[in-house]
Design an enzyme around this catalytic site. Structure first.
Site, PDB file in Angstrom:
ATOM      1  N   HIS A  17      40.964 106.280  -9.438  1.00 19.22           N
ATOM      2  CA  HIS A  17      42.055 107.149  -8.977  1.00 19.22           C
ATOM      3  C   HIS A  17      42.634 106.615  -7.670  1.00 19.22           C
ATOM      4  O   HIS A  17      41.972 106.663  -6.634  1.00 19.22           O
ATOM      5  CB  HIS A  17      41.510 108.563  -8.795  1.00 19.22           C
ATOM      6  CG  HIS A  17      42.533 109.572  -8.407  1.00 19.22           C
ATOM      7  ND1 HIS A  17      42.388 110.391  -7.311  1.00 19.22           N
ATOM      8  CD2 HIS A  17      43.720 109.898  -8.974  1.00 19.22           C
ATOM      9  CE1 HIS A  17      43.438 111.189  -7.219  1.00 19.22           C
ATOM     10  NE2 HIS A  17      44.258 110.904  -8.216  1.00 19.22           N
ATOM     11  N   HIS A  65      51.625 107.296  -3.219  1.00 20.33           N
ATOM     12  CA  HIS A  65      51.583 108.637  -3.796  1.00 20.33           C
ATOM     13  C   HIS A  65      52.625 109.574  -3.210  1.00 20.33           C
ATOM     14  O   HIS A  65      53.431 110.162  -3.925  1.00 20.33           O
ATOM     15  CB  HIS A  65      50.188 109.247  -3.621  1.00 20.33           C
ATOM     16  CG  HIS A  65      50.061 110.619  -4.209  1.00 20.33           C
ATOM     17  ND1 HIS A  65      50.404 111.772  -3.510  1.00 20.33           N
ATOM     18  CD2 HIS A  65      49.641 111.040  -5.437  1.00 20.33           C
ATOM     19  CE1 HIS A  65      50.197 112.820  -4.273  1.00 20.33           C
ATOM     20  NE2 HIS A  65      49.736 112.415  -5.449  1.00 20.33           N
TER      21      HIS A  65
END
Length: 258
Positions: A17, A65
């Site tokens: 992740h 992100h």
């Protein structure tokens, strides 16, 4: 038909992740989604890399992100207002900036799960994915509109990547599971290769045996995010999930690989 993205590799699939940042790497300033984090996840044994993309002021798709630099770099500016060169300079001592093109080129054997994080990035990111390796990418987004825009751009540029459900598509799947309607399930899963969900969303239990059965009956994999405890990883795999999305690649490999 099984998408080439899922044609190889062991199960359960371990997704790093945003890469993998160990405690020692974090202490040295390494940031998530950086070149160092991606390399560390692969070095620790991740099968795939889950990452995110944004668009810089000069139109470069980068792995990042947030829409701003605040959390990662303490800078309140939006990524869309910063050039690739400046962002690369800011990330130089944080593990190194990776563009999407660099990620697909510098890690040629790696499969990526790329999340579309802004309206402006979907089309250019999709075009890059279609041109450079649609068989190696799963496109996702909380927004199904952005996900579909990226898929269309990829298809036009060279090929269709795999794709996972966005928020609206996931809600349709959950409703169809609750209603136990085969026709609704067929429609809800149409066009999907994966369902990437948490175990729970607030008080609502998202993952269930019925959902797993419905997905697998239609050739759709189920991946769970974000799981960082070894015991829970094993329990989910015993339940039948196909992949674990984790910040702790090291724990996942130790828990799930013989």
């Amino acid at each position: 038909m099984l998408h080439p993205f899922f044609a190889e590799g062991p199960k359960p699939r371990i997704f790093g992740h945003r890469g993998y940042v160990s405690e020692s790497a974090a202490a040295q300033g390494v940031a998530e989604n950086s070149r160092a984090a991606i390399a560390a996840a692969l070095g620790a044994g991740a099968d795939l890399i889950e990452s995110d993309c944004q668009l810089t002021a000069d139109g470069t798709v980068v792995l990042f992100h947030d829409s701003t630099l605040q959390r990662t770099l303490g800078d309140p500016r939006r990524i869309s207002s910063v050039s690739q060169a400046e962002l690369a300079s800011l990330m130089a001592d944080r593990g190194g900036l990776l563009t999407l093109e660099e990620a697909l080129s510098e890690f040629p054997g790696t499969r990526f799960n790329i999340d579309m994080k802004s309206a402006e990035v979907a089309t250019p990111a999709g075009a890059l994915i279609g041109a450079l390796g649609p068989e190696r990418v799963l496109v996702g987004s909380f927004s199904d509109r952005l996900r579909l825009e990226a898929l269309a751009a990829a298809d036009a540029a060279g090929g269709r990547p795999a794709t996972g459900a966005g928020q609206t598509a996931t809600v349709k799947v959950l409703a169809a599971v609750a209603m136990r309607s085969s026709s609704l399930l067929d429609r809800a899963f149409a066009g999907l290769d994966a369902l990437q969900i948490p175990v729970r969303q607030g008080p609502v239990r998202v993952l269930s045996p019925g959902l797993l059965r419905a997905a697998h009956a239609r050739g759709v994999e189920v991946h769970i995010w974000t799981v960082n405890e070894a015991t829970q990883m094993r329990e989910l795999v015993e339940l039948g999930v196909d992949g674990i999305i984790t910040d702790r690649t090291d724990l996942a490999v130790a828990a799930l690989r013989p």
